[in-house]
Design a protein around this motif. Structure first.
Motif, mmCIF file in Angstrom:
data_model
loop_
_atom_site.group_PDB
_atom_site.id
_atom_site.type_symbol
_atom_site.label_atom_id
_atom_site.label_comp_id
_atom_site.label_asym_id
_atom_site.label_seq_id
_atom_site.Cartn_x
_atom_site.Cartn_y
_atom_site.Cartn_z
ATOM 1 N N UNK A 172 0.820 -1.209 0.000
ATOM 2 C CA UNK A 172 0.000 0.000 0.000
ATOM 3 C C UNK A 172 0.856 1.262 0.000
ATOM 4 N N UNK A 173 1.945 1.245 0.772
ATOM 5 C CA UNK A 173 2.825 2.409 0.840
ATOM 6 C C UNK A 173 3.526 2.658 -0.491
ATOM 7 N N UNK A 174 3.927 1.590 -1.155
ATOM 8 C CA UNK A 174 4.607 1.767 -2.436
ATOM 9 C C UNK A 174 3.689 2.424 -3.453
ATOM 10 N N UNK A 175 2.455 1.943 -3.554
ATOM 11 C CA UNK A 175 1.506 2.554 -4.479
ATOM 12 C C UNK A 175 1.209 3.995 -4.080
ATOM 13 N N UNK A 176 1.078 4.227 -2.797
ATOM 14 C CA UNK A 176 0.802 5.579 -2.310
ATOM 15 C C UNK A 176 1.964 6.524 -2.595
ATOM 16 N N UNK A 177 3.190 6.045 -2.409
ATOM 17 C CA UNK A 177 4.364 6.887 -2.655
ATOM 18 C C UNK A 177 4.516 7.227 -4.134
ATOM 19 N N UNK A 178 4.136 6.300 -5.011
ATOM 20 C CA UNK A 178 4.170 6.595 -6.446
ATOM 21 C C UNK A 178 3.217 7.736 -6.768
ATOM 22 N N UNK A 179 2.014 7.652 -6.206
ATOM 23 C CA UNK A 179 1.006 8.686 -6.457
ATOM 24 C C UNK A 179 1.474 10.045 -5.928
ATOM 25 N N UNK A 180 2.155 10.051 -4.787
ATOM 26 C CA UNK A 180 2.639 11.315 -4.226
ATOM 27 C C UNK A 180 3.647 11.986 -5.148
ATOM 28 N N UNK A 181 4.307 11.195 -5.987
ATOM 29 C CA UNK A 181 5.317 11.748 -6.896
ATOM 30 C C UNK A 181 4.743 12.195 -8.236
ATOM 31 N N UNK A 182 3.447 12.103 -8.420
ATOM 32 C CA UNK A 182 2.839 12.454 -9.703
ATOM 33 C C UNK A 182 3.217 13.858 -10.179
ATOM 34 N N UNK A 183 3.321 14.862 -9.299
ATOM 35 C CA UNK A 183 3.676 16.208 -9.786
ATOM 36 C C UNK A 183 4.998 16.274 -10.543
ATOM 37 N N UNK A 184 5.911 15.336 -10.315
ATOM 38 C CA UNK A 184 7.191 15.400 -11.023
ATOM 39 C C UNK A 184 7.185 14.615 -12.332
ATOM 40 N N UNK A 185 6.056 14.002 -12.660
ATOM 41 C CA UNK A 185 5.959 13.222 -13.890
ATOM 42 C C UNK A 185 5.329 14.051 -15.010
ATOM 43 N N UNK A 186 5.412 13.515 -16.224
ATOM 44 C CA UNK A 186 4.777 14.151 -17.383
ATOM 45 C C UNK A 186 3.264 14.156 -17.215
ATOM 46 N N UNK A 199 -8.619 -4.423 -8.474
ATOM 47 C CA UNK A 199 -9.166 -3.086 -8.693
ATOM 48 C C UNK A 199 -10.338 -2.785 -7.770
ATOM 49 N N UNK A 200 -10.831 -3.795 -7.041
ATOM 50 C CA UNK A 200 -11.942 -3.568 -6.120
ATOM 51 C C UNK A 200 -11.459 -3.311 -4.701
ATOM 52 N N UNK A 201 -10.156 -3.189 -4.540
ATOM 53 C CA UNK A 201 -9.587 -2.842 -3.239
ATOM 54 C C UNK A 201 -9.674 -1.335 -3.023
ATOM 55 N N UNK A 202 -9.952 -0.883 -1.815
ATOM 56 C CA UNK A 202 -9.963 0.568 -1.556
ATOM 57 C C UNK A 202 -8.602 1.208 -1.782
ATOM 58 N N UNK A 203 -7.533 0.424 -1.661
ATOM 59 C CA UNK A 203 -6.196 0.969 -1.891
ATOM 60 C C UNK A 203 -5.973 1.238 -3.376
ATOM 61 N N UNK A 204 -6.575 0.439 -4.228
ATOM 62 C CA UNK A 204 -6.527 0.703 -5.665
ATOM 63 C C UNK A 204 -7.409 1.905 -5.990
ATOM 64 N N UNK A 205 -8.569 1.950 -5.392
ATOM 65 C CA UNK A 205 -9.503 3.049 -5.656
ATOM 66 C C UNK A 205 -8.888 4.402 -5.323
ATOM 67 N N UNK A 206 -8.043 4.436 -4.306
ATOM 68 C CA UNK A 206 -7.420 5.709 -3.926
ATOM 69 C C UNK A 206 -6.487 6.224 -5.015
ATOM 70 N N UNK A 207 -5.952 5.319 -5.844
ATOM 71 C CA UNK A 207 -5.083 5.739 -6.945
ATOM 72 C C UNK A 207 -5.865 6.507 -8.006
#
Length: 272
Positions: A172-186, A199-207
């Motif tokens: 969960x932390x790895x997916x969350x940390x990727x999302x936090x870095x979105x501002x530095x991506x294209x 995809x039916x997990x709430x952790x996926x839904x947060x992405x």
């Protein structure tokens, strides 16, 4: 999907055997409708836009112990993606795939002797780097790809399977940390790989709350794991894309000897 099928199968026995049990029928009906609510969007037809160019990307969990190299090579050659992601890439797999890898001018390859080797290969110019997203020693790869007058960021990632509480938290932390870095991506972002989450997990839904969409919408659930148990399959392998990107094709591939089915997506691009 499995819950929906069970609900449908229980409808008639419930009506026959418990026709006076209004509460039981009501609960079953709510369960059926709630599952339909989550599944119908995946099968709602979407219009395929007219575009000038197409960008194709494939993602494959090879399975480190899979010895059936030929099926994998055939799949890659038949799909011929512009960008290719490989997971569970061992030194042995790397050696076997050298003829295929030679078709890609730009590569970032991290073979390992465990299940977390990974590679990102591109036919278009790519600047890439390995990133651990401030969490553990399981590598992900970030590739900034330039092609067809467009700039893309492709994040290839393979979080640990949630076996045990700590692994669950790390995934969960790895997916969350990727999302936090979105501002530095294209602005054209693709996050891809074996997420080890449905995809039916709430952790996926947060992405999906980060200006991203599930590329399967309109193309079906496209389950990928376990490859040889159709009835039990769920989707662990994903492409998340920026909402403005137009997905023109999304599919799973055949059984290639891995416990995961490969996936391929095509994005339609208008020339700038």
């Amino acid at each position: 999907m499995q819950l929906l099928i069970i609900s449908i199968l229980l409808v008639f026995p419930t009506l026959i055997l418990l026709r006076k049990q209004v509460l039981a029928i009501l609960i079953l009906s709510i369960n059926l409708l709630s599952n339909l609510y989550f599944i119908i969007p995946f099968y709602t037809e979407t219009s395929i836009p007219s575009t000038d160019n197409h960008f194709k990307i494939s993602s494959i969990n090879l399975l480190s112990s899979n010895s059936n190299r030929e099926l994998t090579i055939n799949y890659i050659e038949n799909e011929d993606p512009d960008v290719l992601i490989l997971m569970e890439l061992t030194p042995e797999w790397l050696s076997s795939l050298e003829p295929v890898i030679g078709n890609y001018q730009y590569t970032e390859i991290v073979p390992r002797n465990d299940n977390f080797g990974i590679a990102l290969l591109s036919k278009y110019q790519m600047k890439s780097s390995v990133d651990y997203f401030s969490l553990n020693d399981k590598p992900s790869i970030i590739g900034n790809v330039s092609g067809m007058e467009q700039e893309f960021t492709v994040v290839a990632t393979h979080p640990v399977p949630p076996i045990g509480q700590q692994s669950f938290l790390n995934r969960n932390k790895q997916l969350s940390n990727i999302v936090k870095d979105i501002p530095r991506f294209s602005k054209n972002l693709i996050i891809a790989g074996d997420f080890n989450t449905s995809s039916f997990s709430p952790h996926f839904d947060s992405l999906l709350k980060q200006n991203l969409k599930d590329s399967r919408i309109g193309f079906g659930l496209l389950p990928t794991w376990p490859a040889d148990h159709n009835v039990l399959q769920t989707t662990l392998d994903h492409f998340l894309v920026s909402k403005h990107l137009q997905v023109t094709k999304r599919a799973t591939g055949p059984d290639i000897g891995s416990d995961h089915l490969p996936i391929t997506m095509t994005i339609g691009l208008k020339t700038l």
